[in-house]
Design an enzyme around this catalytic site. Structure first.
Site, PDB file in Angstrom:
ATOM      1  N   ASP A   1      45.100  48.780  32.922  1.00  0.00           N
ATOM      2  CA  ASP A   1      45.415  47.453  33.447  1.00  0.00           C
ATOM      3  C   ASP A   1      46.252  46.630  32.482  1.00  0.00           C
ATOM      4  OD1 ASP A   1      44.103  47.580  35.874  1.00  0.00           O
ATOM      5  OD2 ASP A   1      42.179  47.055  34.994  1.00  0.00           O
TER       6      ASP A   1
ATOM      7  N   MET B   1      37.456  37.325  27.374  1.00  0.00           N
ATOM      8  CA  MET B   1      37.815  38.601  26.764  1.00  0.00           C
ATOM      9  C   MET B   1      39.296  38.951  26.878  1.00  0.00           C
ATOM     10  SD  MET B   1      35.805  42.222  27.198  1.00  0.00           S
ATOM     11  CE  MET B   1      34.259  41.439  26.762  1.00  0.00           C
TER      12      MET B   1
END
Length: 435
Positions: free
Chosen positions: A121, A342
């Protein structure tokens, strides 16, 4: 490039069963390299990322047999280590984020492990330092080819040691655990990740003959053994997919039952949706979501301040669900801040939601404020591109709740993490076509 065409605005009804957990599968499949004996794995999801890893294992020489839907046997008794130096491996490994977890088992059993810089990703920087610092502490020598972005670790024999991880990385912990189970002596890992999928890995390794204690805590102790045997393992349902179906039911005001969710392994997930006012009912090991005909209202803090939903290491809320929670908040009554700690690029898909009529303020790369419509205004259909797996499904949920026909391009991203999603959604009444 594949496309979904979605006619939104329809209520859904029925039952849906979650697939096996993608993030568990990537760990468990790499662990088959630790033994020369047969290992049977059940509930493997039929998704792009997992199938890529199975192909990589086959190219490495693992004997693989499909026994039925989601069930495979693996036997790694004749591994071709020369494949690790080929251009084909450098190409194949680069296309899969989970390929990094091949290194620990290869290093432990064969004394060397290599990997090209993995892809996956485009959601922000994901460091590999935790993995390799752990291997170095176990006695491995590290090398890195900057021209080819190719990493390697080698060791005659790994030796157990104490280590304090710089972050509670799930894949980093899994990789180090898989290396340590065959090391000489005792390894202690503090600040270890402790999420259910890692617990599953440790339990499987123990059934194979490993000696891991402290499972479920952030302090793991591993007594090295000479070799590991075979076993049978069944994977948990995918908690991210379960969260996706909860969000879908709420946004479309649908009555939906999610079967076999392994409720006790969901952690904060039901609570996070309940904070947005979504009603959930536990029925055995199923989740029942009633029709939210009157909408759902954000539960602010007891002092009246605005609710913030943030990710955190387990047992905190998994970051993979924040995209879905953000979309669900669009139709809530009230406001909420979504804080993605994150990954610094994961919220950048909100511009597509704003185009559909959502009231979202992107405060910075990590935070977005959502002002809910309370179903007073319907999202408008549009054409979108799926940037990553979770954002792609979030856009899909938005499209299914929107007025009109939407198009989502680059659906290969969604297929990386969700098994036959269009077929399964049509079975509960969704109007979705793969073009």
């Amino acid at each position: 490039m594949g496309t979904f065409r979605i006619e939104g605005g329809h209520q859904l009804h029925g039952e849906i069963t979650p697939q096996g957990a993608k993030n568990e599968a990537l760990q468990i499949l790499c662990a088959v390299l630790l033994s020369a004996e047969k290992i049977t794995i059940n509930n493997i999801p039929d998704i792009v990322d997992v199938n890529k890893l199975i192909s990589l294992l086959e190219d490495l020489g693992v004997k693989i047999q499909k026994k039925g839907k989601g069930t495979y046997t693996f036997k790694a008794d004749d591994i071709n280590l020369d494949y690790l130096q080929t251009d084909q491996f450098k190409q194949d490994g680069r296309g899969l984020r989970g390929s990094i977890m091949l290194v620990g088992p290869l290093l432990a059993r064969f004394g060397k492990g290599y990997i090209p810089k993995p892809g996956g990703d485009k959601i922000g920087r994901r460091r590999l330092d935790t993995h390799f610092e752990g291997f170095i502490k176990l006695g491995a020598k590290f090398r890195y080819n900057r021209e080819e972005y190719f990493y390697g670790v080698e060791a005659d024999k790994l030796k157990g040691t104490y280590m304090l991880l710089d972050e509670a990385s799930v894949t980093g912990t899994a990789n180090i655990v898989m290396a340590a189970v065959l090391a000489e002596g005792t390894t202690t890992i503090y600040n270890a990740a402790c999420e259910p999928y890692l617990q599953q890995l440790c339990k499987m390794l123990n059934r194979m003959g490993a000696k891991i204690s402290g499972i479920g805590s952030n302090l793991l102790t591993i007594e090295g053994v000479e070799s590991l045997g075979g076993t049978e393992h069944t994977m948990l349902p995918d908690m991210i997919e379960i969260g996706s179906w909860i969000g879908l039911a709420a946004m479309t005001k649908s009555e939906l039952t999610i079967n076999d969710v392994s409720w006790d392994d969901l952690g904060q997930i039901p609570n996070a949706f309940q904070k947005l006012g979504i009603q959930l009912e536990r029925r055995g090991d199923d989740i029942f979501i009633p029709k939210h005909e009157n909408g759902y209202e954000v539960q602010n803090y007891i002092d009246g301040s605005i609710l913030t939903i943030a990710d955190a290491p387990w047992p905190g809320l998994t970051p993979d669900l924040l995209s879905i929670l953000l979309v669900v908040a669009i139709q809530a009554k009230g406001e909420v801040v979504i804080h993605q700690k994150m990954f610094e690029s994961r919220l950048f898909f909100v511009d597509k939601l704003i185009d559909m009529g959502a009231k979202i303020i992107l405060c910075d790369p990590h935070r977005a404020t959502v002002i809910g419509h309370n179903f007073q205004s319907t999202l408008k259909a549009t054409t979108m591109v799926s940037p990553d797996i979770r954002a792609g499904v979030s856009l899909l949920i938005a499209a299914l709740s929107a007025k009109g026909t939407s198009t989502i391009n680059n659906i290969e991203q969604i297929d990386r993490g969700y098994e036959n999603i269009d077929e399964r959604l049509r079975a509960i009444g969704a109007k979705i076509v793969r073009v």
